[in-house]
Design a protein around this motif. Structure first.
Motif, PDB file in Angstrom:
ATOM      1  N   ALA A 129       0.829  -1.203   0.000  1.00  0.00           N
ATOM      2  CA  ALA A 129       0.000   0.000   0.000  1.00  0.00           C
ATOM      3  C   ALA A 129       0.868   1.258   0.000  1.00  0.00           C
ATOM      4  N   ILE A 130       1.940   1.253   0.791  1.00  0.00           N
ATOM      5  CA  ILE A 130       2.839   2.404   0.838  1.00  0.00           C
ATOM      6  C   ILE A 130       3.436   2.664  -0.541  1.00  0.00           C
ATOM      7  N   ALA A 131       3.918   1.614  -1.185  1.00  0.00           N
ATOM      8  CA  ALA A 131       4.522   1.762  -2.510  1.00  0.00           C
ATOM      9  C   ALA A 131       3.508   2.264  -3.528  1.00  0.00           C
ATOM     10  N   GLN A 132       2.292   1.761  -3.453  1.00  0.00           N
ATOM     11  CA  GLN A 132       1.253   2.156  -4.410  1.00  0.00           C
ATOM     12  C   GLN A 132       0.868   3.621  -4.233  1.00  0.00           C
ATOM     13  N   VAL A 133       0.643   4.030  -2.983  1.00  0.00           N
ATOM     14  CA  VAL A 133       0.278   5.426  -2.724  1.00  0.00           C
ATOM     15  C   VAL A 133       1.426   6.358  -3.103  1.00  0.00           C
ATOM     16  N   ALA A 134       2.648   5.955  -2.773  1.00  0.00           N
ATOM     17  CA  ALA A 134       3.804   6.780  -3.123  1.00  0.00           C
ATOM     18  C   ALA A 134       3.885   7.000  -4.625  1.00  0.00           C
ATOM     19  N   ALA A 135       3.612   5.954  -5.392  1.00  0.00           N
ATOM     20  CA  ALA A 135       3.677   6.067  -6.853  1.00  0.00           C
ATOM     21  C   ALA A 135       2.532   6.911  -7.398  1.00  0.00           C
ATOM     22  N   GLU A 136       1.326   6.670  -6.884  1.00  0.00           N
ATOM     23  CA  GLU A 136       0.150   7.370  -7.401  1.00  0.00           C
ATOM     24  C   GLU A 136       0.149   8.845  -7.045  1.00  0.00           C
ATOM     25  N   GLU A 137       0.619   9.180  -5.837  1.00  0.00           N
ATOM     26  CA  GLU A 137       0.559  10.559  -5.360  1.00  0.00           C
ATOM     27  C   GLU A 137       1.917  11.272  -5.408  1.00  0.00           C
ATOM     28  N   GLU A 138       2.913  10.606  -5.969  1.00  0.00           N
ATOM     29  CA  GLU A 138       4.261  11.170  -6.082  1.00  0.00           C
ATOM     30  C   GLU A 138       4.780  11.646  -4.727  1.00  0.00           C
ATOM     31  N   ARG A 139       4.948  10.673  -3.828  1.00  0.00           N
ATOM     32  CA  ARG A 139       5.421  10.940  -2.472  1.00  0.00           C
ATOM     33  C   ARG A 139       6.767  10.259  -2.224  1.00  0.00           C
ATOM     34  N   VAL A 140       7.508  10.823  -1.301  1.00  0.00           N
ATOM     35  CA  VAL A 140       8.756  10.233  -0.834  1.00  0.00           C
ATOM     36  C   VAL A 140       8.438   9.207   0.252  1.00  0.00           C
ATOM     37  N   VAL A 141       9.036   8.033   0.151  1.00  0.00           N
ATOM     38  CA  VAL A 141       8.864   6.999   1.170  1.00  0.00           C
ATOM     39  C   VAL A 141       9.972   7.138   2.214  1.00  0.00           C
ATOM     40  N   LEU A 142       9.582   7.238   3.479  1.00  0.00           N
ATOM     41  CA  LEU A 142      10.530   7.206   4.586  1.00  0.00           C
ATOM     42  C   LEU A 142      10.311   5.915   5.350  1.00  0.00           C
ATOM     43  N   THR A 143      11.394   5.206   5.626  1.00  0.00           N
ATOM     44  CA  THR A 143      11.237   3.880   6.213  1.00  0.00           C
ATOM     45  C   THR A 143      12.495   3.438   6.938  1.00  0.00           C
ATOM     46  N   ARG A 144      12.330   2.446   7.807  1.00  0.00           N
ATOM     47  CA  ARG A 144      13.453   1.733   8.406  1.00  0.00           C
ATOM     48  C   ARG A 144      13.635   0.369   7.745  1.00  0.00           C
ATOM     49  N   ASP A 145      12.888   0.106   6.686  1.00  0.00           N
ATOM     50  CA  ASP A 145      12.900  -1.179   5.995  1.00  0.00           C
ATOM     51  C   ASP A 145      13.565  -1.013   4.623  1.00  0.00           C
ATOM     52  N   VAL A 146      14.780  -1.500   4.488  1.00  0.00           N
ATOM     53  CA  VAL A 146      15.508  -1.365   3.225  1.00  0.00           C
ATOM     54  C   VAL A 146      14.765  -2.059   2.090  1.00  0.00           C
ATOM     55  N   GLY A 147      14.164  -3.209   2.387  1.00  0.00           N
ATOM     56  CA  GLY A 147      13.455  -3.959   1.360  1.00  0.00           C
ATOM     57  C   GLY A 147      12.326  -3.168   0.729  1.00  0.00           C
ATOM     58  N   LEU A 148      11.625  -2.364   1.518  1.00  0.00           N
ATOM     59  CA  LEU A 148      10.532  -1.551   0.993  1.00  0.00           C
ATOM     60  C   LEU A 148      11.041  -0.602  -0.086  1.00  0.00           C
TER      61      LEU A 148
END
Length: 247
Positions: A129-148
Motif C-alpha cells: 500500500a505504501i509503494a502504491q500510494v507513493a507512486a500514485e501521489e508522487e510521495r517520498v517513502v521514509l522507512t526503516r525497511d531497506v526492502g521496501l
C-alpha cells in the motif's frame, strides 16, 4: 557463463554494505546483461538512495545494461564530490516535499506535520500500500525497511539510519533540504489536514472548562474536526520547531 564487473559505493551508501564491501572495489558476478539498477540492489543498496552512477567514468542511467569488466561507481545525494547537474538523478527528477511513512514512524509523521509537510501515515499500512500510494501521489517513502525501498514503483525514498526521533528528523531535513519549506502549525497532527482559524463560539462545546475560560484563539482541522489552541503545550512545540530549524 558467469561474467564479472567491479562496483564501488561511496559515502552514505556504505551504510547498506557489510564491512568487507565498504571500502574499495567489489567484484559482482552476473549472467546475461542485467540493468545496473538490479545489480546495485542485489548488492544491498536501494535505488532511491542513489544519485549518480558512473560506468567506466561515464554517467549512466539505471537502465544501463552491465557488461563484462565494467567498472561502476555509485554515489548518493550530497556526496563529497561535486557533479555537473546532468549527472544527478535528483536534479533531473527532484523529490517532492510530500511524504508517506511506514508503520514504525508515527512520531516522525507527527513531527513532519508539525513543521507543515504533507505527511501520510497509518499504523496498518502494508508495504504494498505504501509503494502504491507513493507512486500514485508522487510521495517520498521514509522507512526503516531497506526492502521496501527496493520496490520498483518507488521513485524517491530514504532509509532512516537512526531509531531516535530527533535524529531521524534531522536526517530527513538535511537529506531533502527542507528548511526553506517549513510552515509550522499549518497541519493537523492527527490526520494531516490543513488547520484553519475558527471562532470560539463554533468550537466552544468541544473545549475543556479551563480552555473556555482562558483562551480565545482557536484553530480546527476541517477533516477530522480536531481543535487546537495555544496552551502550555504550544511553548514546547515552538521549542521543537526551533530545534528543527537549527538542525
Amino acid at each position: 557463463m558467469n561474467q564479472q564487473a567491479l562496483f564501488r559505493f561511496h559515502d552514505s551508501l556504505k551504510d547498506f554494505l557489510p564491512a568487507s564491501r565498504k571500502d574499495g572495489w567489489v567484484s559482482y558476478g552476473f549472467k546475461g546483461q542485467p540493468a545496473v539498477k538490479d545489480a546495485i540492489e542485489a548488492m544491498g543498496v536501494p535505488h532511491p538512495e542513489v544519485d549518480v552512477v558512473l560506468v567506466n567514468d561515464v554517467p549512466a542511467s539505471f537502465f544501463y545494461l552491465l557488461l563484462e569488466r565494467d567498472r561502476v561507481e555509485v554515489y548518493p545525494a550530497r556526496s563529497h564530490v561535486s557533479w555537473p547537474e546532468s549527472y544527478s538523478f535528483g536534479v533531473l527528477d527532484p523529490a517532492p516535499d510530500k511524504f508517506i511513512l511506514d508503520v514504525h514512524l508515527g512520531k516522525l509523521a507527527k513531527a513532519l506535520r508539525m513543521l507543515g509537510f504533507d505527511t501520510l501515515y497509518r499504523n496498518d499500512y502494508t508495504d504494498r500500500a505504501i509503494a502504491q500510494v507513493a507512486a500514485e501521489e508522487e510521495r517520498v517513502v521514509l522507512t526503516r525497511d531497506v526492502g521496501l525501498l527496493k520496490q520498483k514503483v518507488i521513485r524517491w525514498g530514504y532509509w532512516l539510519r537512526s531509531q531516535h526521533l530527533a535524529e531521524q528528523l534531522t536526517e530527513v531535513i538535511r537529506h531533502f533540504q527542507l528548511k526553506p519549506g517549513m510552515k509550522p502549525f499549518e497541519r493537523c497532527l492527527a490526520c494531516n489536514g490543513k488547520v484553519v482559524p475558527v471562532s470560539k463560539e463554533s468550537v466552544v462545546d468541544a473545549l475543556p472548562p479551563k480552555t473556555k475560560r482562558y483562551f480565545n484563539e482557536f484553530f480546527q482541522c476541517p477533516s477530522c474536526q480536531r481543535v487546537y489552541w495555544k496552551g502550555s503545550h504550544y511553548d514546547r512545540m515552538q521549542a521543537f520547531v526551533k530545534m528543527a530549524r537549527e538542525s
